[in-house]
Motif scaffolding. Structure first.
Motif, PDB file in Angstrom:
ATOM      1  N   ARG A  44      -5.678   9.229  -1.402  1.00 29.22           N
ATOM      2  CA  ARG A  44      -4.636   9.497  -2.515  1.00 29.22           C
ATOM      3  C   ARG A  44      -3.024   9.239  -1.725  1.00 29.22           C
ATOM      4  N   VAL A  45      -2.354   8.544  -2.798  1.00 28.52           N
ATOM      5  CA  VAL A  45      -1.029   8.562  -2.057  1.00 28.52           C
ATOM      6  C   VAL A  45      -0.105   9.572  -2.775  1.00 28.52           C
ATOM      7  N   ALA A  46       0.667  10.105  -1.493  1.00 25.72           N
ATOM      8  CA  ALA A  46       1.659  11.078  -1.952  1.00 25.72           C
ATOM      9  C   ALA A  46       2.482  10.884  -3.262  1.00 25.72           C
ATOM     10  N   ASP A  47       3.121   9.616  -3.085  1.00 21.34           N
ATOM     11  CA  ASP A  47       4.131   9.427  -4.185  1.00 21.34           C
ATOM     12  C   ASP A  47       3.730   8.052  -4.870  1.00 21.34           C
ATOM     13  N   GLU A  48       2.712   8.229  -6.089  1.00 20.59           N
ATOM     14  CA  GLU A  48       2.380   7.161  -6.497  1.00 20.59           C
ATOM     15  C   GLU A  48       3.285   6.514  -7.427  1.00 20.59           C
ATOM     16  N   ALA A  49       4.134   7.068  -7.970  1.00 20.63           N
ATOM     17  CA  ALA A  49       5.442   6.290  -8.587  1.00 20.63           C
ATOM     18  C   ALA A  49       6.264   5.419  -7.744  1.00 20.63           C
ATOM     19  N   ARG A  50       6.110   5.532  -6.463  1.00 21.41           N
ATOM     20  CA  ARG A  50       6.921   4.588  -5.678  1.00 21.41           C
ATOM     21  C   ARG A  50       5.875   3.434  -5.358  1.00 21.41           C
ATOM     22  N   HIS A  51       4.652   3.696  -5.250  1.00 19.96           N
ATOM     23  CA  HIS A  51       3.419   3.032  -4.762  1.00 19.96           C
ATOM     24  C   HIS A  51       2.380   2.630  -5.967  1.00 19.96           C
ATOM     25  N   PRO A  52       2.618   2.337  -7.101  1.00 15.69           N
ATOM     26  CA  PRO A  52       1.605   2.082  -8.079  1.00 15.69           C
ATOM     27  C   PRO A  52       0.388   0.976  -7.716  1.00 15.69           C
ATOM     28  N   HIS A  53       0.913   0.100  -6.849  1.00 14.75           N
ATOM     29  CA  HIS A  53      -0.212  -0.886  -6.506  1.00 14.75           C
ATOM     30  C   HIS A  53      -1.256  -0.077  -5.649  1.00 14.75           C
ATOM     31  N   LEU A  54      -1.071   1.160  -5.196  1.00 17.01           N
ATOM     32  CA  LEU A  54      -2.225   1.657  -4.293  1.00 17.01           C
ATOM     33  C   LEU A  54      -3.067   2.654  -5.117  1.00 17.01           C
ATOM     34  N   ALA A  55      -2.764   2.966  -6.320  1.00 14.53           N
ATOM     35  CA  ALA A  55      -3.475   3.766  -7.201  1.00 14.53           C
ATOM     36  C   ALA A  55      -5.020   3.452  -7.484  1.00 14.53           C
ATOM     37  N   ALA A  56      -5.443   2.163  -7.322  1.00 11.02           N
ATOM     38  CA  ALA A  56      -6.689   1.781  -7.520  1.00 11.02           C
ATOM     39  C   ALA A  56      -7.456   1.678  -6.252  1.00 11.02           C
ATOM     40  N   VAL A  57      -6.776   1.884  -5.030  1.00  7.29           N
ATOM     41  CA  VAL A  57      -7.374   1.629  -3.771  1.00  7.29           C
ATOM     42  C   VAL A  57      -8.193   3.060  -3.260  1.00  7.29           C
ATOM     43  N   ARG A  58      -9.194   2.943  -2.919  1.00  4.79           N
ATOM     44  CA  ARG A  58     -10.101   4.029  -2.491  1.00  4.79           C
ATOM     45  C   ARG A  58     -10.143   3.883  -0.773  1.00  4.79           C
ATOM     46  N   ASN A  59     -10.297   2.974  -0.245  1.00  5.55           N
ATOM     47  CA  ASN A  59     -10.553   2.768   1.459  1.00  5.55           C
ATOM     48  C   ASN A  59      -9.401   1.875   1.853  1.00  5.55           C
ATOM     49  N   VAL A  60      -8.793   2.411   3.070  1.00  7.24           N
ATOM     50  CA  VAL A  60      -7.864   1.604   3.714  1.00  7.24           C
ATOM     51  C   VAL A  60      -8.164   1.532   5.263  1.00  7.24           C
ATOM     52  N   PHE A  61      -7.734   0.422   5.755  1.00  6.39           N
ATOM     53  CA  PHE A  61      -7.794   0.370   7.295  1.00  6.39           C
ATOM     54  C   PHE A  61      -6.223   0.305   7.732  1.00  6.39           C
ATOM     55  N   ILE A  62      -5.913   0.919   8.526  1.00  6.62           N
ATOM     56  CA  ILE A  62      -4.540   1.279   9.089  1.00  6.62           C
ATOM     57  C   ILE A  62      -4.436   0.970  10.498  1.00  6.62           C
ATOM     58  N   ARG A  63      -3.741   0.152  10.860  1.00  2.00           N
ATOM     59  CA  ARG A  63      -3.267  -0.463  12.076  1.00  2.00           C
ATOM     60  C   ARG A  63      -2.495   0.745  12.770  1.00  2.00           C
ATOM     61  N   GLY A  64      -2.953   1.114  13.898  1.00  3.06           N
ATOM     62  CA  GLY A  64      -2.407   2.430  14.704  1.00  3.06           C
ATOM     63  C   GLY A  64      -0.998   2.286  14.920  1.00  3.06           C
ATOM     64  N   SER A  65      -0.530   0.855  15.368  1.00  6.26           N
ATOM     65  CA  SER A  65       1.029   0.562  15.532  1.00  6.26           C
ATOM     66  C   SER A  65       1.900   0.896  14.380  1.00  6.26           C
ATOM     67  N   VAL A  66       1.343   1.364  13.015  1.00  4.72           N
ATOM     68  CA  VAL A  66       2.104   1.674  12.177  1.00  4.72           C
ATOM     69  C   VAL A  66       2.159   2.924  11.524  1.00  4.72           C
ATOM     70  N   VAL A  67       1.368   3.788  12.289  1.00  2.00           N
ATOM     71  CA  VAL A  67       1.447   5.268  12.074  1.00  2.00           C
ATOM     72  C   VAL A  67       2.445   6.027  12.758  1.00  2.00           C
ATOM     73  N   ARG A  68       3.188   6.781  12.010  1.00  2.00           N
ATOM     74  CA  ARG A  68       4.125   7.636  12.466  1.00  2.00           C
ATOM     75  C   ARG A  68       3.678   9.009  12.931  1.00  2.00           C
ATOM     76  N   TYR A  69       3.084   9.592  11.975  1.00  2.00           N
ATOM     77  CA  TYR A  69       2.652  10.823  12.325  1.00  2.00           C
ATOM     78  C   TYR A  69       1.278  11.035  11.461  1.00  2.00           C
ATOM     79  N   VAL A  70       0.491  11.907  12.259  1.00  2.00           N
ATOM     80  CA  VAL A  70      -1.138  12.258  11.616  1.00  2.00           C
ATOM     81  C   VAL A  70      -1.105  13.550  11.358  1.00  2.00           C
ATOM     82  N   HIS A  71      -1.068  14.184  10.129  1.00  2.00           N
ATOM     83  CA  HIS A  71      -1.086  15.629   9.842  1.00  2.00           C
ATOM     84  C   HIS A  71      -2.781  16.001   9.813  1.00  2.00           C
TER      85      HIS A  71
END
Length: 105
Positions: A44-71
């Protein structure tokens, strides 16, 4: 290796990632590798209004170097175990570095 080992214990827990581009993604942690690349399912994306292209995405692979924080969920973190592991790793690093350099007695 401490963080890698720690994140492996969080597989199948819900985490929130904040990326360097200010995108916040919440999902179920499915895998993590030694570079801290992360795979999330059921996102789920926190701000779907700013990122509507991610509304249909269910799985992601995120490169570690682009992560700022992990909650992390508070109930999934064993702070005593994490503190002990941190101390052990600090001692190991100190012992490895003690025999290096020039000179000696």
């Amino acid at each position: 290796m401490l963080f890698f080992s720690f994140f492996k214990t969080l597989v199948d827990h819900e985490v929130t990632l904040e990326l360097k581009n200010d995108l916040r993604i919440t999902g179920t942690l499915k895998s993590v590798d030694q570079f801290l690349n992360i795979k999330l399912d059921e996102i789920r994306v926190a701000d779907e209004a700013r990122h509507p292209h991610l509304a249909a995405v269910r799985n992601v692979f995120i490169r570690g170097s682009v992560v700022r924080y992990v909650h992390l969920p508070a109930n999934a973190v064993d702070t005593a175990l994490l503190e002990d592991a941190t101390r052990r790793e600090a001692v190991n690093v100190a012992n490895v570095g003690a025999g290096r350099g020039r000179g000696g007695p």
